[in-house]
Scaffold this motif. Structure first.
Motif, PDB file in Angstrom:
ATOM      1  N   PHE A   1       0.925  -1.169  -0.013  1.00  0.00           N
ATOM      2  CA  PHE A   1      -0.011  -0.179  -0.290  1.00  0.00           C
ATOM      3  C   PHE A   1       0.722   1.250   0.043  1.00  0.00           C
ATOM      4  O   PHE A   1       2.010   1.436   0.285  1.00  0.00           O
ATOM      5  N   ALA A   2       0.231   2.382  -0.269  1.00  0.00           N
ATOM      6  CA  ALA A   2       1.011   3.534  -0.434  1.00  0.00           C
ATOM      7  C   ALA A   2       0.111   4.607   0.508  1.00  0.00           C
ATOM      8  O   ALA A   2      -1.328   4.822   0.314  1.00  0.00           O
ATOM      9  N   THR A   3       0.662   5.478   1.048  1.00  0.00           N
ATOM     10  CA  THR A   3      -0.082   6.520   1.768  1.00  0.00           C
ATOM     11  C   THR A   3       0.385   8.004   0.833  1.00  0.00           C
ATOM     12  O   THR A   3       1.284   8.122   0.210  1.00  0.00           O
ATOM     13  N   PRO A   4      -0.361   8.873   1.343  1.00  0.00           N
ATOM     14  CA  PRO A   4      -0.111  10.218   0.600  1.00  0.00           C
ATOM     15  C   PRO A   4       1.345  10.540   0.586  1.00  0.00           C
ATOM     16  O   PRO A   4       2.038  10.300   1.942  1.00  0.00           O
ATOM     17  N   GLY A   5       1.733  11.384  -0.160  1.00  0.00           N
ATOM     18  CA  GLY A   5       3.145  11.997   0.096  1.00  0.00           C
ATOM     19  C   GLY A   5       4.473  11.238  -0.254  1.00  0.00           C
ATOM     20  O   GLY A   5       5.432  11.425   0.067  1.00  0.00           O
ATOM     21  N   GLY A   6       4.140   9.877  -0.955  1.00  0.00           N
ATOM     22  CA  GLY A   6       5.261   9.030  -1.636  1.00  0.00           C
ATOM     23  C   GLY A   6       5.723   7.970  -0.545  1.00  0.00           C
ATOM     24  O   GLY A   6       6.921   7.470  -0.717  1.00  0.00           O
ATOM     25  N   TYR A   7       4.949   7.618   0.468  1.00  0.00           N
ATOM     26  CA  TYR A   7       5.259   6.533   1.407  1.00  0.00           C
ATOM     27  C   TYR A   7       4.818   5.303   0.630  1.00  0.00           C
ATOM     28  O   TYR A   7       3.613   5.096   0.739  1.00  0.00           O
ATOM     29  N   VAL A   8       5.805   4.310   0.742  1.00  0.00           N
ATOM     30  CA  VAL A   8       5.307   3.122   0.033  1.00  0.00           C
ATOM     31  C   VAL A   8       5.686   1.878   0.751  1.00  0.00           C
ATOM     32  O   VAL A   8       6.893   1.786   1.280  1.00  0.00           O
ATOM     33  N   TYR A   9       4.623   1.050   1.079  1.00  0.00           N
ATOM     34  CA  TYR A   9       4.939  -0.225   1.844  1.00  0.00           C
ATOM     35  C   TYR A   9       4.739  -1.697   1.285  1.00  0.00           C
ATOM     36  O   TYR A   9       3.744  -1.716   0.503  1.00  0.00           O
ATOM     37  N   VAL A  10       5.609  -2.396   1.329  1.00  0.00           N
ATOM     38  CA  VAL A  10       5.190  -3.845   1.212  1.00  0.00           C
ATOM     39  C   VAL A  10       5.466  -4.568   2.673  1.00  0.00           C
ATOM     40  O   VAL A  10       6.157  -4.283   3.335  1.00  0.00           O
ATOM     41  N   THR A  11       4.531  -5.604   2.789  1.00  0.00           N
ATOM     42  CA  THR A  11       4.484  -6.471   3.729  1.00  0.00           C
ATOM     43  C   THR A  11       5.214  -7.619   3.647  1.00  0.00           C
ATOM     44  O   THR A  11       5.806  -8.130   2.411  1.00  0.00           O
ATOM     45  N   ARG A  12       5.564  -8.058   4.742  1.00  0.00           N
ATOM     46  CA  ARG A  12       6.621  -9.406   4.983  1.00  0.00           C
ATOM     47  C   ARG A  12       5.845 -10.367   3.973  1.00  0.00           C
ATOM     48  O   ARG A  12       6.133 -11.393   3.400  1.00  0.00           O
ATOM     49  N   GLY A  13       4.366 -10.353   4.138  1.00  0.00           N
ATOM     50  CA  GLY A  13       3.507 -11.478   3.638  1.00  0.00           C
ATOM     51  C   GLY A  13       3.849 -11.307   2.179  1.00  0.00           C
ATOM     52  O   GLY A  13       3.632 -12.386   1.493  1.00  0.00           O
ATOM     53  N   ILE A  14       3.669 -10.363   1.498  1.00  0.00           N
ATOM     54  CA  ILE A  14       3.618 -10.310  -0.044  1.00  0.00           C
ATOM     55  C   ILE A  14       4.987 -10.606  -0.457  1.00  0.00           C
ATOM     56  O   ILE A  14       5.042 -11.297  -1.534  1.00  0.00           O
ATOM     57  N   LEU A  15       6.050 -10.159   0.449  1.00  0.00           N
ATOM     58  CA  LEU A  15       7.381 -10.607   0.035  1.00  0.00           C
ATOM     59  C   LEU A  15       7.603 -12.366  -0.048  1.00  0.00           C
ATOM     60  O   LEU A  15       8.277 -12.935  -0.863  1.00  0.00           O
ATOM     61  N   SER A  16       6.886 -13.028   0.762  1.00  0.00           N
ATOM     62  CA  SER A  16       6.949 -14.300   1.032  1.00  0.00           C
ATOM     63  C   SER A  16       6.430 -15.099  -0.449  1.00  0.00           C
ATOM     64  O   SER A  16       6.657 -16.168  -0.536  1.00  0.00           O
ATOM     65  N   ILE A  17       5.499 -14.299  -1.086  1.00  0.00           N
ATOM     66  CA  ILE A  17       4.741 -15.071  -2.159  1.00  0.00           C
ATOM     67  C   ILE A  17       5.189 -14.723  -3.592  1.00  0.00           C
ATOM     68  O   ILE A  17       5.085 -15.193  -4.681  1.00  0.00           O
ATOM     69  N   ILE A  18       6.481 -13.523  -3.543  1.00  0.00           N
ATOM     70  CA  ILE A  18       6.838 -12.812  -4.716  1.00  0.00           C
ATOM     71  C   ILE A  18       8.029 -13.920  -5.194  1.00  0.00           C
ATOM     72  O   ILE A  18       8.869 -14.287  -4.301  1.00  0.00           O
ATOM     73  N   VAL A  19       8.088 -14.085  -6.389  1.00  0.00           N
ATOM     74  CA  VAL A  19       9.059 -15.114  -6.914  1.00  0.00           C
ATOM     75  C   VAL A  19      10.177 -14.615  -7.829  1.00  0.00           C
ATOM     76  O   VAL A  19      11.066 -15.263  -8.295  1.00  0.00           O
TER      77      VAL A  19
END
Length: 473
Positions: A84-102
């Motif tokens: 997810f991203a919040t206003p002003g250019g803060y971008v986040y990825v969770t541990r959870g999505i990293l675990s399924i990225i190949v």
């Protein structure tokens, strides 16, 4: 409550159209949101992984026509697959999505999608999921004061919970825009735009596994139906003229080695209705069949008929339990002219404390409020129990259960990690899982690696496995 006010400000501003906002509003909201994300979800502490994520992010940002913000990239300490991203250019990825990225292409496409949300200033809708709304229905004037003022100090964010961020949604048009412009941005940075399709499919499947519900197409769903998104992305990607470039990491998924998987024990965890916190060194038993939640600043529970509640948090360690209790009593007396029915020193498992009890008769449903301050290991723990007379024994048993962790309890606390290993020639997933004592099935192991469970692996293939270790190792 300051945090509640901040949430209302964020929520109200999110209703303002992007065209009416100045960039300073985005930056202000982003800075406030960043504090909330850190407090409510936690930033994952891994400098190498964070640097890797940031390197991909800055590579993508460098291909924007004009960057509106100074973009910042973080890994969120949350096991649910999400970005997810919040206003002003803060971008986040969770541990959870990293675990399924190949592969790095998938990661770049996900991050590009979120960059577009921030760059195009899409509004973020945040929804709450807390027991607080039901708690506010408990009767009594003193109960109301304790909830709004006293519990409010230990519940720093009663509405803007991590769940609200996970449930955050954009309009269909914004999602379509972020998909199309995101894969375009990724392709400019040398990443395969079609990788967005593979991660979307795996993300959809992972949510089916987590929720036991198959994704369906619904007209009123805010989030576009995955097959529709895939079709739109395909129409965009076929028009793109792009060239692959060297990746930030030449040996993905090696950057994910040692990444925590699932629940983070450091934040405390439930085993049944027993809450164990290894870093703060305590155990607390909630009554059976109560609804419980583990928040960053407190652990809370409420019974099924929502007539009783328990809260456990921290108070000012520079003061004694008695001093804190006397301040509390003075506040209640000043506001309501009511004295406690009990107020005295108390010992729980040989630790010094102070217990204050009130009977709130201001409503036909008379309610008891028990507040205990307990000094243990240099901390002041605060336990608040609210309920009718019939809940007295349950509340008392829970309070008396509070104790430092035993060696036996410590030995039961485990952590799950991603280990990146090399396969043997023609090895199958059931074989490699057995060799390394995986804690998830070979089918799920294949899934998080984007492969078929029956596939024969080439020698030296890097594979993500989930293993379990003792937390206190």
């Amino acid at each position: 409550m300051k945090e509640f006010s901040i949430f209302l400000i964020v929520f109200c501003y999110s209703l303002i159209s992007a065209s009416a906002q100045s960039l300073e509003i985005d930056k202000m909201l982003g800075a406030e949101s960043a504090k909330s994300v850190e407090a409510e979800m936690g930033i994952y502490n891994d400098d190498e992984l964070t640097e890797y994520i940031a390197s991909i992010g800055q590579r993508l940002v460098s291909h924007l026509d004009k960057s509106l913000f100074e973009y910042k990239f973080y890994v969120v300490d949350d096991p649910i697959p999400n970005a997810f991203a919040t206003p002003g250019g803060y971008v986040y990825v969770t541990r959870g999505i990293l675990s399924i990225i190949v592969n790095e292409d998938e990661l770049a496409c996900v991050m590009a999608h979120e960059i577009i949300h921030a760059q195009n200033r899409h509004s973020v809708k945040q929804m709450g999921n807390s027991i607080l709304p039901k708690l506010l229905e408990l009767p009594g004037r003193i109960v109301g004061q304790v909830i709004n003022e006293d519990i409010g100090r230990i519940l720093t964010a009663p509405i803007a919970t991590s769940n609200s961020l996970l449930l955050a949604s954009y309009s269909r048009s914004h999602e379509k825009e972020a998909d199309e412009e995101g894969v375009t941005l990724a392709s400019k940075a040398g990443y395969d735009p079609d990788a967005m399709k593979s991660i979307l499919l795996r993300l959809s499947k992972s949510m089916e596994i987590l929720t036991s519900q198959k994704e369906t197409k619904g007209y009123f769903n805010d989030h576009p139906y995955t097959p529709d998104r895939l079709e739109s992305i395909t129409k965009t990607s076929v028009k793109l003229d792009w060239e692959t470039k060297d990746k930030v990491s030449s040996n993905f998924p090696q950057p994910l080695n040692s990444l925590l998987f699932g629940v983070n024990p450091e934040k405390g965890l439930f085993e049944g209705n027993t809450f164990i916190h290894p870093t703060m060194n305590f155990s607390f038993q909630f009554p059976d069949d109560w609804h419980t939640e583990n928040k960053p600043t407190s652990v809370n529970g409420m019974n099924k008929d929502q007539s009783a509640a328990l809260f456990l948090g921290l108070d000012d360690a520079s003061k004694s339990p008695q001093a804190l209790a006397e301040e509390f009593i003075a506040g209640i007396e000043k506001e309501h002219g009511v004295k406690p029915i009990f107020s005295d020193h108390s010992k729980i498992n040989n630790y010094d404390g102070y217990l204050v009890s009130y009977l709130d008769k201001s409503d036909k449903k008379q309610m008891y409020i028990h507040t205990l301050w307990l000094k243990m290991d240099g901390k002041i723990f605060k336990v608040i129990g609210i309920g009718p007379k019939s809940a007295k024994d349950e509340l008392k048993r829970s309070v008396l259960s509070f104790h430092p962790l035993t060696e036996k309890e410590k030995s039961t606390i485990k952590k799950q990690l991603i280990r990146v290993v090399e396969s043997k020639a023609d090895e199958k997933f059931d074989q490699i899982c057995k060799r390394y004592n995986c804690v998830i099935s070979s089918e799920l192991t294949a899934f998080i690696n984007g492969m078929n469970p029956t596939s024969k692996l080439k020698e030296g293939t890097l594979v993500k496995l989930i293993v379990e270790e003792s937390y206190f190792n």
